[in-house]
Design a protein around this motif. Structure first.
Motif, PDB file in Angstrom:
ATOM      1  N   PRO A 151       0.805  -1.227   0.000  1.00  0.00           N
ATOM      2  CA  PRO A 151       0.000   0.000   0.000  1.00  0.00           C
ATOM      3  C   PRO A 151       0.836   1.274   0.000  1.00  0.00           C
ATOM      4  N   PHE A 152       2.068   1.201   0.479  1.00  0.00           N
ATOM      5  CA  PHE A 152       2.898   2.407   0.527  1.00  0.00           C
ATOM      6  C   PHE A 152       3.417   2.776  -0.857  1.00  0.00           C
ATOM      7  N   LEU A 153       3.588   1.789  -1.719  1.00  0.00           N
ATOM      8  CA  LEU A 153       4.057   2.098  -3.066  1.00  0.00           C
ATOM      9  C   LEU A 153       2.990   2.828  -3.866  1.00  0.00           C
ATOM     10  N   SER A 154       1.721   2.547  -3.573  1.00  0.00           N
ATOM     11  CA  SER A 154       0.647   3.197  -4.313  1.00  0.00           C
ATOM     12  C   SER A 154       0.541   4.679  -4.001  1.00  0.00           C
ATOM     13  N   VAL A 155       1.099   5.108  -2.870  1.00  0.00           N
ATOM     14  CA  VAL A 155       1.086   6.535  -2.525  1.00  0.00           C
ATOM     15  C   VAL A 155       2.445   7.174  -2.778  1.00  0.00           C
ATOM     16  N   GLY A 156       3.316   6.458  -3.464  1.00  0.00           N
ATOM     17  CA  GLY A 156       4.603   7.030  -3.854  1.00  0.00           C
ATOM     18  C   GLY A 156       5.620   7.116  -2.751  1.00  0.00           C
ATOM     19  N   GLU A 157       5.542   6.247  -1.737  1.00  0.00           N
ATOM     20  CA  GLU A 157       6.487   6.284  -0.631  1.00  0.00           C
ATOM     21  C   GLU A 157       7.184   4.932  -0.500  1.00  0.00           C
ATOM     22  N   PRO A 158       8.440   4.913  -0.067  1.00  0.00           N
ATOM     23  CA  PRO A 158       9.102   3.624   0.192  1.00  0.00           C
ATOM     24  C   PRO A 158       8.477   2.950   1.407  1.00  0.00           C
ATOM     25  N   CYS A 159       8.389   1.648   1.359  1.00  0.00           N
ATOM     26  CA  CYS A 159       7.775   0.914   2.465  1.00  0.00           C
ATOM     27  C   CYS A 159       8.684   0.967   3.690  1.00  0.00           C
ATOM     28  N   PRO A 160       8.192   1.424   4.844  1.00  0.00           N
ATOM     29  CA  PRO A 160       9.043   1.518   6.043  1.00  0.00           C
ATOM     30  C   PRO A 160       9.247   0.182   6.745  1.00  0.00           C
ATOM     31  N   TYR A 161       8.604  -0.889   6.275  1.00  0.00           N
ATOM     32  CA  TYR A 161       8.680  -2.168   6.971  1.00  0.00           C
ATOM     33  C   TYR A 161       9.637  -3.147   6.310  1.00  0.00           C
ATOM     34  N   GLY A 162      10.151  -2.813   5.141  1.00  0.00           N
ATOM     35  CA  GLY A 162      11.187  -3.619   4.516  1.00  0.00           C
ATOM     36  C   GLY A 162      10.786  -5.059   4.312  1.00  0.00           C
ATOM     37  N   ILE A 163      11.638  -5.978   4.783  1.00  0.00           N
ATOM     38  CA  ILE A 163      11.396  -7.397   4.548  1.00  0.00           C
ATOM     39  C   ILE A 163      10.253  -7.936   5.399  1.00  0.00           C
ATOM     40  N   THR A 164       9.828  -7.226   6.449  1.00  0.00           N
ATOM     41  CA  THR A 164       8.709  -7.699   7.267  1.00  0.00           C
ATOM     42  C   THR A 164       7.366  -7.403   6.620  1.00  0.00           C
ATOM     43  N   CYS A 165       7.343  -6.595   5.571  1.00  0.00           N
ATOM     44  CA  CYS A 165       6.104  -6.269   4.882  1.00  0.00           C
ATOM     45  C   CYS A 165       5.520  -7.534   4.270  1.00  0.00           C
ATOM     46  N   ARG A 166       4.213  -7.717   4.394  1.00  0.00           N
ATOM     47  CA  ARG A 166       3.562  -8.894   3.821  1.00  0.00           C
ATOM     48  C   ARG A 166       3.422  -8.780   2.311  1.00  0.00           C
ATOM     49  N   PHE A 167       3.898  -7.688   1.738  1.00  0.00           N
ATOM     50  CA  PHE A 167       3.900  -7.494   0.288  1.00  0.00           C
ATOM     51  C   PHE A 167       5.322  -7.214  -0.203  1.00  0.00           C
ATOM     52  N   SER A 168       6.307  -7.705   0.527  1.00  0.00           N
ATOM     53  CA  SER A 168       7.699  -7.347   0.227  1.00  0.00           C
ATOM     54  C   SER A 168       8.121  -7.793  -1.168  1.00  0.00           C
ATOM     55  N   GLY A 169       7.467  -8.799  -1.734  1.00  0.00           N
ATOM     56  CA  GLY A 169       7.827  -9.246  -3.071  1.00  0.00           C
ATOM     57  C   GLY A 169       7.528  -8.242  -4.155  1.00  0.00           C
ATOM     58  N   THR A 170       6.698  -7.247  -3.858  1.00  0.00           N
ATOM     59  CA  THR A 170       6.336  -6.231  -4.857  1.00  0.00           C
ATOM     60  C   THR A 170       7.142  -4.942  -4.703  1.00  0.00           C
ATOM     61  N   HIS A 171       8.092  -4.914  -3.756  1.00  0.00           N
ATOM     62  CA  HIS A 171       8.808  -3.659  -3.503  1.00  0.00           C
ATOM     63  C   HIS A 171       9.671  -3.218  -4.685  1.00  0.00           C
ATOM     64  N   ASN A 172      10.151  -4.150  -5.451  1.00  0.00           N
ATOM     65  CA  ASN A 172      11.014  -3.797  -6.578  1.00  0.00           C
ATOM     66  C   ASN A 172      10.262  -3.669  -7.895  1.00  0.00           C
ATOM     67  N   LYS A 173       8.964  -3.895  -7.859  1.00  0.00           N
ATOM     68  CA  LYS A 173       8.177  -3.787  -9.084  1.00  0.00           C
ATOM     69  C   LYS A 173       7.715  -2.357  -9.284  1.00  0.00           C
ATOM     70  N   PRO A 174       7.752  -1.843 -10.510  1.00  0.00           N
ATOM     71  CA  PRO A 174       7.274  -0.482 -10.754  1.00  0.00           C
ATOM     72  C   PRO A 174       5.770  -0.394 -10.562  1.00  0.00           C
ATOM     73  N   VAL A 175       5.323   0.734 -10.047  1.00  0.00           N
ATOM     74  CA  VAL A 175       3.897   0.956  -9.820  1.00  0.00           C
ATOM     75  C   VAL A 175       3.281   1.487 -11.098  1.00  0.00           C
ATOM     76  N   GLU A 176       2.287   0.779 -11.594  1.00  0.00           N
ATOM     77  CA  GLU A 176       1.614   1.206 -12.813  1.00  0.00           C
ATOM     78  C   GLU A 176       0.530   2.208 -12.452  1.00  0.00           C
ATOM     79  N   SER A 177       0.801   3.455 -12.705  1.00  0.00           N
ATOM     80  CA  SER A 177      -0.157   4.515 -12.401  1.00  0.00           C
ATOM     81  C   SER A 177      -0.021   5.616 -13.435  1.00  0.00           C
ATOM     82  N   GLN A 178      -1.117   5.935 -14.077  1.00  0.00           N
ATOM     83  CA  GLN A 178      -1.093   6.993 -15.073  1.00  0.00           C
ATOM     84  C   GLN A 178      -1.024   8.366 -14.417  1.00  0.00           C
ATOM     85  N   ASN A 179      -1.698   8.521 -13.301  1.00  0.00           N
ATOM     86  CA  ASN A 179      -1.701   9.792 -12.592  1.00  0.00           C
ATOM     87  C   ASN A 179      -0.765   9.714 -11.392  1.00  0.00           C
ATOM     88  N   PRO A 180      -0.100  10.813 -11.043  1.00  0.00           N
ATOM     89  CA  PRO A 180       0.759  10.794  -9.855  1.00  0.00           C
ATOM     90  C   PRO A 180      -0.074  10.545  -8.612  1.00  0.00           C
TER      91      PRO A 180
END
Length: 706
Positions: A151-180
């Motif tokens: 959820p932090f990537l969708s708002v344009g911020e780095p995830c503060p939880y790092g490897i403990t994030c339950r979505f850590s596998g998506t941290h290196n994937k680009p966010v597909e968003s047409q609008n900022p």
């Protein structure tokens, strides 16, 4: 049917058509004319008139028992393929302590610095750190990632939880968003420096103490000699009052209350709040004072040394976040501290015609308020916070003051029993937080609150009500509002006799819940009495009504019946169907589909992960509050299923099935089904997971639950 299969079926055929019930036998055929009760007869008995074709035979268990929904019935659990341990077992303190110790020894209890960077050497404490640094052990025990993106990537911020994030596998994937992404942030967090001062009882309250002295309410809270009136900085040596007791005027004994503080955190005081004026010593240089008037108000940031502008979000930009302002430009000019604004000169909030979301215990958290804000709420208010806990620096209580950037008009609600406690709490909030108004709860019916002299207990003590309102309103320059019930005992209403006094004491607005404390949530709200109070109120006091608003027709009726009423507060109606706010705005009955309701739950989960965190603890906290909310939403009956619309808040739904499987599951009062919905959004529950609704909102026979 497992969760994955249900999710696939829901995605394949969202809401069109009518499917069979999720579980159990098919619905019985419609009975001949005259065999089924008429809708008007059902309404007279407060039973929802659901169309005959959607009715089905009730399960073997009773719907009205307090344990309804706890999955204690084995037959029901087998049919629903759900865990049978959804009743929360009571654990001893020793057992809880043992579990905490085991958790700390676990590899899952990894150091936050190591988790954020993924590097064992990132922690400065090395082997002395109380957290685990075993990355291999952590990855071996970490559960699989959840579906979706962080959820932090969708708002344009780095995830503060790092490897403990339950979505850590998506941290290196680009966010597909047409609008900022729209900038989203929270404020009013408790800073560590302030918390430590509160723990040590070293925060001073010059405004509150001076006002209490003027009103003759100092009581047992004696302080040392007050400084000279013209001295604009109060030194810590002058506020070392050790006494923290006050006299309980009910029992005649000394009771503990908010403590006098020692060092001054903000050392600005007002000239006209102090007595015994004396001549200032010309040999001692004066220090610069911080302005306490509304214009140019500044809020200290203990961590960065910067200041944030004022109470109306003027210094907060939705795109750029809080703006830092130089302290020199704010505090360099001399300010005449004798120009204290009159209570009537404060910036008032116009409640007329606004949709005001009530402060809702447990469920009225920040993610829920974001949902309601998106659905049409104009004014939001945080959950009730206890003054004593705020003054003691409890982080869990300060979390109730958090504000999201989307809340443009936001207030906080506090509760306390004594004027000294409340006056110091409002000064602390006004000094440390960005809020537009402060509401004092004088209507809370909960026993633990009332027995301590707070909440509805104040309705039996008008002189203490006067002291509380006067002390609080004269301590702050933002509006002070009050929330009350009609009275303490049923049939003995008393607010109409106090309403003029409440205005004179300094309140800007008054919200009246149309029930007594003794009624709790039983019986319908007495709106005729609310109208009577609104007509008696002076022009300076805005009066709002509260109780049983569940459709836009209810809103229109109250507004038309009493033009003197400024607005209506939306409470339980928003818990059961938050789209009520949209219905009022658009003046229509919204036959919302199960897919649309599920999307609202998705947004809540996303907001919850941003607020509570995307690690394992944050996911389970989000799940807990989602389940608490689902214990209310199950009481909603879709418009298309009713013979009579709109639904009333006191109607009991019969056993019925929805237009598809998801709608049927959402109508269930079983906690097992709520857990299944949460698993569709947050993955499988942990092993041994238990849940029971805090407010038993799915039990209809308890007066306190409505």
């Amino acid at each position: 049917m497992d969760v994955a299969a249900l999710a696939e079926e829901k995605a394949a055929k969202p809401d069109e058509g009518r499917s069979a019930p999720l579980e159990g036998p098919p619905p019985p055929p419609p009975k001949p004319d005259g065999a089924h009760p008429r809708p008007e007869d059902l309404v007279a008995k407060a039973i929802a008139p659901v169309k005959v074709e959607y009715l089905r035979a009730p399960p073997s268990r009773s719907r009205s028992t307090p344990e309804a929904g706890d999955a204690a019935d084995d037959d029901v659990n087998k049919k629903k393929n759900a865990p049978s341990n959804v009743v929360k077992e009571k654990k001893s303190r020793r057992q809880l302590k043992r579990e905490r110790q085991q958790e700390q020894k676990s590899a899952l209890h990894i150091c936050p610095e190591v988790a954020k960077s993924g590097n064992v050497d990132a922690c400065r404490y090395n082997n002395n750190c109380r957290f685990s640094h075993d990355l291999d052990g952590f990855f071996a025990q970490k559960p699989a990632d959840l579906e979706g993106s962080c959820p932090f990537l969708s708002v344009g911020e780095p995830c503060p939880y790092g490897i403990t994030c339950r979505f850590s596998g998506t941290h290196n994937k680009p966010v597909e968003s047409q609008n900022p992404p729209e900038k989203s942030f929270e404020i009013n967090s408790l800073k560590k420096d302030l918390q430590k001062l509160l723990w040590k009882n070293k925060v001073s309250f010059p405004k509150a103490n001076a006002q209490l002295k003027l009103l003759g309410l100092a009581g047992g809270n004696k302080t040392k000699a007050m400084p000279d009136v013209n001295q604009v900085e109060i030194h810590s040596e002058s506020l070392n009052g050790p006494d923290n007791l006050h006299l309980d005027d009910d029992n005649g004994v000394l009771c503990s209350s908010a403590n006098e503080a020692e060092p001054a955190l903000i050392t600005c005081t007002e000239k006209d709040c102090l007595e015994d004026a004396s001549v200032i010593d010309p040999s001692r240089p004066l220090k610069k004072a911080k302005s306490s008037v509304d214009e140019g108000r500044c809020l200290a940031d203990n961590n960065s040394g910067t200041y944030h502008m004022d109470k109306d979000f003027k210094g907060i930009n939705a795109q750029n976040g809080p703006q830092e302002i130089s302290t020199d430009s704010l505090c360099s000019s001399k300010v005449d501290l004798s120009l204290k604004p009159h209570p009537r000169e404060r910036k008032l909030i116009d409640f007329r015609g606004k949709l005001y979301l009530a402060p809702l215990t447990t469920v009225g958290n920040l993610p829920f308020r974001r949902i309601c804000k998106a659905l049409g709420a104009d004014i939001t208010c945080g959950e009730m916070a206890m003054c004593t806990n705020l003054l003691q620096g409890h982080a869990s209580e300060w979390a109730l003051l958090r504000r999201h950037s989307s809340e443009d008009v936001f207030g906080v609600q506090i509760c306390g029993a004594y004027p000294d406690t409340i006056a110091r709490a409002v000064e602390l909030i006004d000094r440390e937080c960005l809020v537009d108004f402060i509401d004092i709860n004088m209507g809370c019916p909960i026993d633990i609150v009332v027995n301590k002299g707070a909440g509805s207990c104040l309705l039996t003590k008008p002189m203490r009500m006067k002291s509380v309102i006067q002390a609080a309103s004269c301590t702050i320059n933002i509006p002070l509002t009050i929330k009350v019930r009609t009275g303490y005992f049923e049939g003995r209403n008393r607010i109409d006799s106090l309403i003029s006094d409440i205005s004179d004491w300094g309140a800007s607005a008054l919200t009246i819940h149309g029930r007594s404390r003794q009624q709790r949530y039983s019986k319908l709200a007495d709106w005729d009495y609310i109208y009577q109070c609104a007509r008696k109120a002076p022009d300076a006091l805005q009066v709002l009504g509260n109780g049983d608003i569940f459709s836009y027709l209810d809103w229109n009726k109250h507004s038309a019946d009493c033009p003197e009423l400024s607005s209506c507060m939306i409470a339980r109606g928003a818990l059961i169907k938050p789209w009520l706010l949209t219905e009022i705005k658009e003046q229509r009955h919204w036959d919302i589909s199960s897919e649309e309701r599920f999307n609202i739950l998705k947004d809540f989960v996303r907001f919850g992960l941003e607020h509570w965190g995307s690690d394992m603890k944050g996911v389970e906290t989000t799940r807990h509050f989602l389940l608490e909310w689902l214990s209310y939403t199950c009481r909603y009956i879709p418009v298309g299923l009713l013979d009579v619309i709109p639904q009333r808040v006191n109607w009991r739904p019969p056993c019925y099935h929805g237009r598809n499987d998801l709608e049927t599951m959402m109508a269930s009062d079983s906690a097992a089904d709520w857990i299944r919905i949460s698993e569709m959004l947050l993955g499988k529950v942990p092993e041994g997971f238990t849940f029971a609704p805090k407010h038993k909102s799915n039990a209809y026979d308890r007066a306190e639950n409505g």
